[in-house]
Design a protein around this motif. Sequence first.
Motif, PDB file in Angstrom:
ATOM      1  N   ALA A 157       0.024  -3.015  10.317  1.00  0.00           N
ATOM      2  CA  ALA A 157      -0.365  -1.614  10.382  1.00  0.00           C
ATOM      3  C   ALA A 157      -1.003  -1.142   9.087  1.00  0.00           C
ATOM      4  O   ALA A 157      -1.985  -0.400   9.107  1.00  0.00           O
ATOM      5  CB  ALA A 157       0.861  -0.766  10.713  1.00  0.00           C
ATOM      6  N   ASP A 158      -0.446  -1.582   7.908  1.00  0.00           N
ATOM      7  CA  ASP A 158      -0.926  -1.056   6.631  1.00  0.00           C
ATOM      8  C   ASP A 158      -1.877  -1.999   5.920  1.00  0.00           C
ATOM      9  O   ASP A 158      -2.202  -1.785   4.765  1.00  0.00           O
ATOM     10  CB  ASP A 158       0.272  -0.739   5.713  1.00  0.00           C
ATOM     11  N   THR A 159      -2.281  -3.051   6.570  1.00  0.00           N
ATOM     12  CA  THR A 159      -3.170  -3.991   5.900  1.00  0.00           C
ATOM     13  C   THR A 159      -4.612  -3.743   6.324  1.00  0.00           C
ATOM     14  O   THR A 159      -4.897  -3.579   7.518  1.00  0.00           O
ATOM     15  CB  THR A 159      -2.772  -5.433   6.266  1.00  0.00           C
TER      16      THR A 159
END
Lengths: 276, 272
Positions: free
Chosen positions: B44-46
């Motif tokens: 999700a945060d990459t």
Amino acid sequence: MLRIRGLSKTYRGGDRALDGVDLDVPRGQLMALIGPSGAGKSTLIRCVNRLVEPSAGEIVVDGAPVTGLSSGGLRAARRRMGMIFQEYALVERLTVMENVLSGRLGYVGFWASWLRRFPQADVDEAFRLIERAGLGGMQDKRADELSGGQRQRVGICRALIQDPALLLVDEPTASLDPKTSRQIMRLLVELCEERQLAAIVNIHDVVLAQMFVQRIVGLRAGRIVFDGPPDALTTETLTEIYGEEDWAASSAPEDDDEDDAAAARAAALRLAETAR
Amino acid sequence: MPIQTLPTGQVAWQRRTMPARLARWFGWLLGVLLVVQSWQVMNADTIWEFVYDAPAQAGDLLVRMWPPRWSVLDQLWRPLWDTLNMATLGTALGVVLGVPVAFLAARTTTPSATILRPIALLVIVASRSINSLIWALLLVTVMGPGVLAGIIAIALRSIGFIGKLLYEALEETDANQVEAITATGASAAQRIAFGFIPQIMPTFAGISVYRWDINIRESTVLGLVGAGGIGLQLNASVSRLAWPEVTVMFAAILCTVAVSEWVSARVRAAII
């Protein structure tokens, strides 16, 4: 010398290790305490110097009560009781000399012992005892470098340098070979005679006990079931102490059973011949 | 009940009972679910474009780091010396404070199992749960930047490490040796001096040297938050994008750590 009256010990969890034991050991007497594992032998001698706290009863050593002492009084009482252990219980990483001198801890102050500045009289006595035990020249060896027999001799020196009135000996030969066992027992007998010490020796080896001690006490399930000279120990009494077993077969197979104790001693002597 | 009698009269033995097997099966299931869930969180945060680009970026950085600017070494001796001192003094302080805590925390030696032991355990947990970098951050805020903050940060972290390992060693000592010392009529202090200390001496030496070794590595980064040492220099060079200087610092840190590991290995071998 030692007087025990009504000694009982119940461990947490309800195991009754000792049940109303009365026992007197006079000065100069080497007494063997026999009995099956779990009979309370270890508990009995640990109650005497209160490594195990008795539940009930009275213990008097050399006229002075041991039960009910404060911690300071207990320290003073323990100085008069030398203890010898099955697994030697030497401080493995200290030298022979330090181990022997640790027997004087009850007499010297903390800083003197921490800095290993023991009084010269103690050091002289340590040298004398080490020599007497046949360990001359080993003073600087670390305890973990010694053999079993040598370690037990150090253990005996540590007990004797306390200048005890009473020796408490817990299975001194259980970890040793037959020949070394006999040497250790002989040393104990001689020392007790020399110094007129009373001694309680817990021992599993009945034959060995009969060879060396003047009196045998049999313990079963926390009660004394036999008290007499080594000769009086018959097949019946052994059965009473340990339970049913073919005693004659284990001690001397070819002898007819008329005198078991004598047969046992004969077997031990033969054992001695082969050991040499 | 792994042993059960079958209707045929045969006695069967299994390693685990049915409920135990089910419990283990659910344990594995939960583990797999956790992995799947974690993968999603990570994704999700990459920003994957950056990740595809990473090898090229790394190569670029390496090119900029080369050749090393060895002249910066002259300014590094002092911070390196500070780093070593910080680690050594911090370890010494940690030992002085951690040893009494260990004796209070060990079941075999504590004078009071109901009051002092929980307090000692709390001290150990508190010290261990905070990284020395965080300790340094707090201390720099409280007492300003400098080597002293670093020393205290290292000491505070070391108390827990030394305290925990030493109290475990104290609880594993041979009770027979202590019993024998007690039986001679020794006082409580003498029991510790003759019964416990000889037994834990090799462990104690090993723990202290090992902690010193770790502390040297940790003290190289404490400068990042202003606690002195080579980390301060490193931070300055990174800020100025002076990558050739950073290379020299990495090399200096690597050498220091290698030497400290060699020393601690030798000391441990000599004592045990």
